[in-house]
Enzyme design. Structure first.
Site, PDB file in Angstrom:
ATOM      1  N   GLN A   1     -17.619 -11.124  12.605  1.00 51.09           N
ATOM      2  CA  GLN A   1     -16.169 -11.048  12.433  1.00 51.09           C
ATOM      3  C   GLN A   1     -15.818 -10.488  11.055  1.00 51.09           C
ATOM      4  O   GLN A   1     -16.450 -10.837  10.052  1.00 51.09           O
ATOM      5  CB  GLN A   1     -15.548 -12.431  12.612  1.00 51.09           C
ATOM      6  CG  GLN A   1     -15.634 -12.983  14.021  1.00 51.09           C
ATOM      7  CD  GLN A   1     -14.543 -12.430  14.935  1.00 51.09           C
ATOM      8  OE1 GLN A   1     -13.867 -11.457  14.611  1.00 51.09           O
ATOM      9  NE2 GLN A   1     -14.386 -13.049  16.096  1.00 51.09           N
TER      10      GLN A   1
ATOM     11  N   CYS B   1      -9.380 -11.546  21.569  1.00 54.68           N
ATOM     12  CA  CYS B   1      -8.736 -10.636  20.622  1.00 54.68           C
ATOM     13  C   CYS B   1      -7.665  -9.794  21.307  1.00 54.68           C
ATOM     14  O   CYS B   1      -7.125  -8.873  20.710  1.00 54.68           O
ATOM     15  CB  CYS B   1      -9.777  -9.734  19.957  1.00 54.68           C
ATOM     16  SG  CYS B   1     -10.731  -8.738  21.124  1.00 54.68           S
TER      17      CYS B   1
ATOM     18  N   CYS C   1      -0.986   6.151   6.906  1.00 55.01           N
ATOM     19  CA  CYS C   1      -2.287   5.649   7.360  1.00 55.01           C
ATOM     20  C   CYS C   1      -2.127   4.862   8.657  1.00 55.01           C
ATOM     21  O   CYS C   1      -1.154   4.129   8.844  1.00 55.01           O
ATOM     22  CB  CYS C   1      -2.885   4.766   6.273  1.00 55.01           C
ATOM     23  SG  CYS C   1      -4.428   3.964   6.758  1.00 55.01           S
TER      24      CYS C   1
ATOM     25  N   TYR D   1     -21.060 -13.955  25.362  1.00 54.71           N
ATOM     26  CA  TYR D   1     -20.723 -12.912  24.382  1.00 54.71           C
ATOM     27  C   TYR D   1     -20.956 -13.489  22.978  1.00 54.71           C
ATOM     28  O   TYR D   1     -20.069 -13.478  22.121  1.00 54.71           O
ATOM     29  CB  TYR D   1     -19.282 -12.430  24.533  1.00 54.71           C
ATOM     30  CG  TYR D   1     -18.834 -12.155  25.950  1.00 54.71           C
ATOM     31  CD1 TYR D   1     -19.156 -10.968  26.594  1.00 54.71           C
ATOM     32  CD2 TYR D   1     -18.088 -13.095  26.657  1.00 54.71           C
ATOM     33  CE1 TYR D   1     -18.741 -10.716  27.899  1.00 54.71           C
ATOM     34  CE2 TYR D   1     -17.675 -12.859  27.958  1.00 54.71           C
ATOM     35  CZ  TYR D   1     -17.997 -11.675  28.578  1.00 54.71           C
ATOM     36  OH  TYR D   1     -17.580 -11.442  29.865  1.00 54.71           O
TER      37      TYR D   1
ATOM     38  N   GLU E   1     -25.740 -12.464  25.292  1.00 57.72           N
ATOM     39  CA  GLU E   1     -25.217 -11.270  24.633  1.00 57.72           C
ATOM     40  C   GLU E   1     -25.959 -10.056  25.170  1.00 57.72           C
ATOM     41  O   GLU E   1     -27.180 -10.086  25.322  1.00 57.72           O
ATOM     42  CB  GLU E   1     -25.388 -11.388  23.120  1.00 57.72           C
ATOM     43  CG  GLU E   1     -25.053 -10.139  22.332  1.00 57.72           C
ATOM     44  CD  GLU E   1     -23.614  -9.689  22.519  1.00 57.72           C
ATOM     45  OE1 GLU E   1     -23.423  -8.492  22.841  1.00 57.72           O
ATOM     46  OE2 GLU E   1     -22.704 -10.520  22.364  1.00 57.72           O
TER      47      GLU E   1
ATOM     48  N   CYS F   1      -8.710   0.686   0.045  1.00 53.92           N
ATOM     49  CA  CYS F   1      -7.878  -0.004   1.030  1.00 53.92           C
ATOM     50  C   CYS F   1      -7.647  -1.427   0.539  1.00 53.92           C
ATOM     51  O   CYS F   1      -8.607  -2.142   0.204  1.00 53.92           O
ATOM     52  CB  CYS F   1      -8.575  -0.014   2.387  1.00 53.92           C
ATOM     53  SG  CYS F   1      -7.756  -1.053   3.613  1.00 53.92           S
TER      54      CYS F   1
ATOM     55  N   CYS G   1      -2.861  -0.042   9.175  1.00 53.69           N
ATOM     56  CA  CYS G   1      -1.948  -1.182   9.259  1.00 53.69           C
ATOM     57  C   CYS G   1      -0.698  -0.805  10.042  1.00 53.69           C
ATOM     58  O   CYS G   1      -0.316   0.360  10.110  1.00 53.69           O
ATOM     59  CB  CYS G   1      -1.549  -1.650   7.865  1.00 53.69           C
ATOM     60  SG  CYS G   1      -2.899  -2.359   6.910  1.00 53.69           S
TER      61      CYS G   1
ATOM     62  N   CYS H   1       0.837  -1.202   0.000  1.00 50.62           N
ATOM     63  CA  CYS H   1       0.000   0.000   0.000  1.00 50.62           C
ATOM     64  C   CYS H   1       0.872   1.253   0.000  1.00 50.62           C
ATOM     65  O   CYS H   1       1.737   1.415   0.868  1.00 50.62           O
ATOM     66  CB  CYS H   1      -0.904   0.007   1.228  1.00 50.62           C
ATOM     67  SG  CYS H   1      -1.915   1.503   1.352  1.00 50.62           S
TER      68      CYS H   1
ATOM     69  N   ASP I   1     -16.215 -15.415  24.211  1.00 51.63           N
ATOM     70  CA  ASP I   1     -15.501 -14.585  23.237  1.00 51.63           C
ATOM     71  C   ASP I   1     -15.722 -13.121  23.613  1.00 51.63           C
ATOM     72  O   ASP I   1     -16.470 -12.398  22.955  1.00 51.63           O
ATOM     73  CB  ASP I   1     -16.043 -14.888  21.833  1.00 51.63           C
ATOM     74  CG  ASP I   1     -15.258 -14.186  20.727  1.00 51.63           C
ATOM     75  OD1 ASP I   1     -14.290 -13.467  21.052  1.00 51.63           O
ATOM     76  OD2 ASP I   1     -15.622 -14.349  19.547  1.00 51.63           O
TER      77      ASP I   1
END
Length: 512
Positions: free
Chosen positions: A284, A409, A78, A313, A334, A160, A81, A72, A382
């Site tokens: 996701q 995550c 940016c 979750y 949830e 992108c 990333c 990129c 999660d």
């Protein structure tokens, strides 16, 4: 002592969790943006704090063997990333290191290792959701793109490389509509203007696209012109919304969505289950790696026909419904009522009858379920980046499941929560890191925790013909109960119905 505005030659020995290179001057840590592990570089110190300094990479004396030219052209400005300047194999190795270091340092699991690090064959064009802020440049021209690193300055980017190829045409259509109709972009400082963001969802299997325009107004003028332009930009657009966001906030979306074209949802398929996705659905962003992640989670869960599962979750029920295909009953929790409504619709359209969903926070719902007698065989959780909370974790411990599958995550909060669970005997036995977000610093992890001591575990084969089955024969299986109710009353009942009745009347499910 490291001095500000002084040039030092530094070897980059590691990469921090924010993507910055890590080096040292006489033992004093220096973080260097855009550095790669293995670089030897001239670094100008721009900030000195009590425990570390921040430097600017001025020149490379000896480039790292892991360095590569970013695909990129906007990478260095940016903020989307972090790792495009390193080859993909090195990125995977670094992310595996993030997980293992957190589990050892924070969790105290000295011998922790990831069984696998799962990456993509082609780590581009994977995102099914992209959000483009809209603003004005110094000349007042409408621009769209992504925020620069550590700022809200918009770098003009319409394509992108992580997103769908149709995104550039869609964003261009919106900005053209704005220019042609005199519609001003939103100004954060003045809290004026109308169009704030273009939010695009794309379903990889069906090809359907949803476009959400976030506005600082109750509507958009001449919106039929916008609809026409968007439909000309892509024939796959199935849904167009206006999102009302008049608050002085950085929130991506406001609370009200107005459908102005097409269907309320777009559809996608994940792990063999069909899902309807609305503007506010949690889904996701990388469907290719999500299937690998969930396949690994279900492998770790090792669900049998008679198992009951609680999925905490659960979002719109992505993993709940995949688990329901194997389990006796699944309960999803949830906090978002809209997500739970989506989960119920998704269950119905897939003819899944053994999954129930609760709209409440995990810290409220999980203790209530356990105090009411629920005893899941398997718990899957999660949580968001902040991790779970002690009330939820303690309720899981009280439930005494055979296995806990934790999807995370954030390696730091995974390590913290695993440490809490380990204090009650649930220790990590298997783990895999999954590259859900290539070229960024983010990594997803799935970790199996159980009380099984592998050194004391043996497998025994029993010949049932040699056993006295008198007691066993007194127990009714789920299928026998179904058959009995159908024959006696003409009603079809699910395994979930049976489990709920047992709980209601205090019948111990494993014994009855």
């Amino acid at each position: 002592m490291v001095e500000k505005n002084k040039l030092y030659t530094i070897e980059i020995t590691d990469i921090a969790s924010d993507g910055n290179g890590v080096g040292a001057v006489d033992g004093f840590t220096v973080f260097v943006p855009m550095a790669a592990k293995g670089d030897i570089a001239d670094v100008l110190i721009v900030k000195v704090l009590s425990r570390y300094a921040i430097g600017r990479l001025m020149s490379l004396k000896s480039p790292s063997p892991y360095r590569t030219e970013p695909e990129c052209p906007h990478f260095r400005r940016c903020g989307g990333c972090h790792l495009q300047h390193m080859d993909y194999a090195a990125q995977l190795d670094i992310k595996r290191g993030f997980v293992e270091a957190a589990m050892r340092r924070i969790g105290g699991f000295e011998n922790f290792r990831c069984d696998a690090m799962l990456g993509m064959e082609k780590p581009y064009r994977y995102r099914n959701k992209c959000i483009f802020p809209i603003g004005a440049d110094k000349n007042g021209k409408t621009v769209s793109g992504f925020y620069a690193r550590r700022s809200h300055e918009i770098i003009p980017i319409i394509d992108c490389l992580m997103g769908d190829e149709a995104n550039s045409r869609i964003v261009s259509a919106v900005t053209e509509y704005m220019s042609e109709n005199g519609i001003k972009p939103y100004d954060e400082q003045a809290h004026s203007g109308i169009v704030r963001r273009v939010f695009i969802r794309s379903a990889k299997h069906s090809g359907e696209i949803m476009v959400v325009i976030s506005v600082n107004a109750n509507n958009l003028p001449r919106r039929e012109r916008l609809i026409k332009k968007l439909r000309e930009a892509s024939g796959n657009i199935a849904s167009i919304y206006i999102n009302i966001n008049k608050e002085k906030t950085n929130s991506v979306l406001g609370s009200e969505n107005k459908l102005i074209f097409g269907c309320p949802t777009i559809s996608d398929t994940l792990c063999g289950v069909n899902f309807n996705i609305s503007p506010v659905s949690f889904y996701q962003v990388n469907p290719y790696m999500t299937e690998k992640l969930y396949a690994k989670a279900l492998e770790f869960a090792d669900i049998s026909d008679g198992d009951e599962v609680i999925d905490i979750y659960c979002g719109i029920g992505t993993i709940s419904l995949a688990a329901a295909k194997r389990a006796a009953a699944v309960t999803g929790i949830e906090i978002s009522p809209q997500a739970i409504e989506d989960a119920r619709i998704n269950a119905a359209q897939n003819n899944i009858t053994n999954a129930a969903f609760i709209a409440d926070s995990a810290e409220n719902a999980m203790p209530r379920l356990i105090s009411g007698g629920a005893r899941p065989d398997i718990v899957i959780l999660d949580p968001p980046r902040k991790g779970s909370d002690e009330k939820t974790l303690n309720a899981i411990i009280a439930a005494a499941p055979k296995r806990i599958v934790y999807i995370s995550c954030n390696p730091s909060t995974l390590a913290r929560d695993a440490k809490h669970l380990a204090a009650s005997g649930y220790t990590p036995h298997r783990a895999a890191a999954v590259d859900m977000f290539p070229h960024t610093c983010h990594v997803e992890t799935v970790c199996l925790l159980s009380k099984l001591k592998s050194s004391e575990h043996i497998e025994v084969e029993l010949n049932m013909d040699e056993l006295d089955l008198t007691a066993a024969e007194k127990k009714a299986t789920y299928q026998e109960i179904k058959d009995y109710v159908l024959e006696r009353y003409g009603l079809k009942v699910s395994q979930l119905n049976i489990a709920q009745v047992k709980r209601k009347y205090g019948i111990i499910e494993r014994e009855n």
